[in-house]
Design an enzyme around this catalytic site. Structure first.
Site, PDB file in Angstrom:
ATOM      1  N   HIS A 132       7.074   0.165   1.602  1.00  0.00           N
ATOM      2  CA  HIS A 132       7.377   0.967   0.358  1.00  0.00           C
ATOM      3  C   HIS A 132       8.609   0.622  -0.181  1.00  0.00           C
ATOM      4  O   HIS A 132       8.377   0.431  -1.613  1.00  0.00           O
ATOM      5  CB  HIS A 132       7.168   2.753   0.774  1.00  0.00           C
ATOM      6  CG  HIS A 132       7.400   3.336  -0.422  1.00  0.00           C
ATOM      7  ND1 HIS A 132       6.127   4.078  -0.810  1.00  0.00           N
ATOM      8  CD2 HIS A 132       8.436   3.817  -1.124  1.00  0.00           C
ATOM      9  CE1 HIS A 132       6.637   4.799  -1.790  1.00  0.00           C
ATOM     10  NE2 HIS A 132       8.017   4.810  -2.154  1.00  0.00           N
ATOM     11  N   GLU A 133       9.738   0.579   0.271  1.00  0.00           N
ATOM     12  CA  GLU A 133      10.707   0.579  -0.335  1.00  0.00           C
ATOM     13  C   GLU A 133      11.066  -0.850  -0.979  1.00  0.00           C
ATOM     14  O   GLU A 133      11.511  -1.314  -1.544  1.00  0.00           O
ATOM     15  CB  GLU A 133      12.468   0.655   0.663  1.00  0.00           C
ATOM     16  CG  GLU A 133      12.120   2.082   1.229  1.00  0.00           C
ATOM     17  CD  GLU A 133      12.156   3.185   0.047  1.00  0.00           C
ATOM     18  OE1 GLU A 133      12.628   2.902  -1.075  1.00  0.00           O
ATOM     19  OE2 GLU A 133      11.739   4.336   0.176  1.00  0.00           O
ATOM     20  N   HIS A 136       9.357  -1.361  -4.256  1.00  0.00           N
ATOM     21  CA  HIS A 136      10.068  -1.043  -5.362  1.00  0.00           C
ATOM     22  C   HIS A 136      11.221  -2.282  -5.554  1.00  0.00           C
ATOM     23  O   HIS A 136      11.480  -2.657  -6.695  1.00  0.00           O
ATOM     24  CB  HIS A 136      11.270   0.144  -4.977  1.00  0.00           C
ATOM     25  CG  HIS A 136      10.628   1.291  -4.923  1.00  0.00           C
ATOM     26  ND1 HIS A 136       9.942   1.971  -6.191  1.00  0.00           N
ATOM     27  CD2 HIS A 136      10.184   2.565  -4.101  1.00  0.00           C
ATOM     28  CE1 HIS A 136       9.404   3.246  -6.142  1.00  0.00           C
ATOM     29  NE2 HIS A 136       9.971   3.442  -4.891  1.00  0.00           N
ATOM     30  N   HIS A 139       9.343  -4.767  -7.544  1.00  0.00           N
ATOM     31  CA  HIS A 139       9.400  -4.497  -8.952  1.00  0.00           C
ATOM     32  C   HIS A 139      10.364  -5.073  -9.756  1.00  0.00           C
ATOM     33  O   HIS A 139      10.283  -5.393 -10.670  1.00  0.00           O
ATOM     34  CB  HIS A 139       9.066  -3.057  -8.824  1.00  0.00           C
ATOM     35  CG  HIS A 139       8.605  -2.537 -10.200  1.00  0.00           C
ATOM     36  ND1 HIS A 139       8.318  -1.177 -10.477  1.00  0.00           N
ATOM     37  CD2 HIS A 139       8.212  -3.170 -11.505  1.00  0.00           C
ATOM     38  CE1 HIS A 139       7.771  -1.190 -11.725  1.00  0.00           C
ATOM     39  NE2 HIS A 139       7.646  -2.235 -12.215  1.00  0.00           N
TER      40      HIS A 139
END
Length: 315
Positions: A132-133, A136, A139
């Site tokens: 999940h991290e 980011h 991105h």
């Protein structure tokens, strides 16, 4: 943790054409000796960013798993003459850009001893957190915008969780997990049947979790409604939460005070719904681009070119 990070690097190389390369940090470069530097390297553009990984628990460290943008990507202009505080990369077309710098912080325990070494063995839920991290982080790494305030995660809040939640789909796919899940002593991959049974168990009461997320989103919106300002002097946050529980009438919690300790209700400012909103979009992206093949370069290229590289510069 080593296999997980290598698995992430292999996955990113297959879908995006980038990889994570460990680099020895210079003295004073990091805030703790345990922090590791990873250069993000593109097959076409060379180094495109830096990720500082602070992954292990230690005394005095209280941060929840999180991703911080230290420095955003942006275009470097020809007449800029002070580049002393930034690192510079080169796009395929020869234009220069500011390298994004990201810190990824977790609190993984390192306590298992094998052959005299301390190992960090991750639970599947921790794999999800790591993926999940890192979603980011990617991105921010793959953003290519003229202005830094539109780069990567600096986009509309109800869109910012899409890349990270999409990565959770990879973290729950047995094809991906078998690549990174190996026995710490023998190196044997985790049996697929074991993964399948465990992932099926995770679906137990999943709708209660979805309801809980919706409840927190509704509470977040109420806490930032216009009537809050008019009643600020007499506002009772706990009472507001408990009244919402009574209204919803499902597994009613009208006793606890957890809402006063949940930082997202402040930090998200009435946009906590973005988790559910982006969960729906991420499912659609996964089904369209990666469900058939989670290592699809074509799917990764489409997601990078049509979504990630625009940051907040495109609606």
């Amino acid at each position: 943790i080593r296999d997980s990070m290598q698995g992430l690097s292999d996955l990113f190389h297959q879908i995006y054409g980038i990889r994570l390369e460990p680099v020895i940090a210079q003295k004073g470069e990091t805030w703790s000796p345990e922090v590791r530097r990873l250069n993000v390297v593109s097959d076409e553009e060379g180094v495109i960013g830096v990720v500082y990984c602070d992954l292990f628990e230690r005394d005095g460290k209280t941060s929840n798993p999180s991703h911080f943008t230290v420095c955003c990507s942006r275009q470097i202009y020809p007449k800029e003459n002070d580049l002393s505080t930034i690192q510079i990369g080169t796009n395929k077309d020869g234009t220069k850009f500011q390298l994004p710098i990201i810190s990824l912080v977790c609190n993984f325990a390192s306590s298992v001893v094998s052959f005299g070494q301390s190992l960090c063995l991750l639970h599947i839920s921790e794999i999800e957190t790591l993926f999940h991290e890192m979603g980011h982080a990617m991105h921010s790494m793959l953003g290519r915008t003229r202005l830094q305030n539109l780069s990567g995660t600096r986009c509309a809040t109800d869109f910012v969780e899409l890349p990270s939640i999409l990565m959770e789909h990879f973290a729950r796919d047995t094809r991906v997990l078998r690549q990174i899940g190996k026995h710490c002593n023998t190196g044997e991959p985790v049996p697929e049947s074991l993964l399948t049974n465990y992932l099926q168990d995770l679906q137990y009461m999943q709708y209660c979790e979805t309801f809980s997320q919706a409840k927190m989103a509704m509470l977040d919106q109420r806490l930032h409604g216009k009537e809050i300002i008019t009643g600020m002097d007499t506002l009772d946050v706990v009472a507001l939460y408990q009244n919402l529980e009574r209204e919803l009438r499902v597994l009613v919690d009208d006793q606890s005070t957890w809402c006063g300790r949940f930082g997202h209700l402040f930090g998200y400012g009435a946009t906590y719904y973005s988790y559910l909103f982006d969960r729906a979009i991420a499912s659609k992206v996964w089904e369209s681009l990666f469900q058939e093949d989670p290592f699809s370069r074509a799917g990764g290229q489409r997601f990078k070119e049509y979504v990630l590289k625009w940051g907040g510069a495109k609606d």
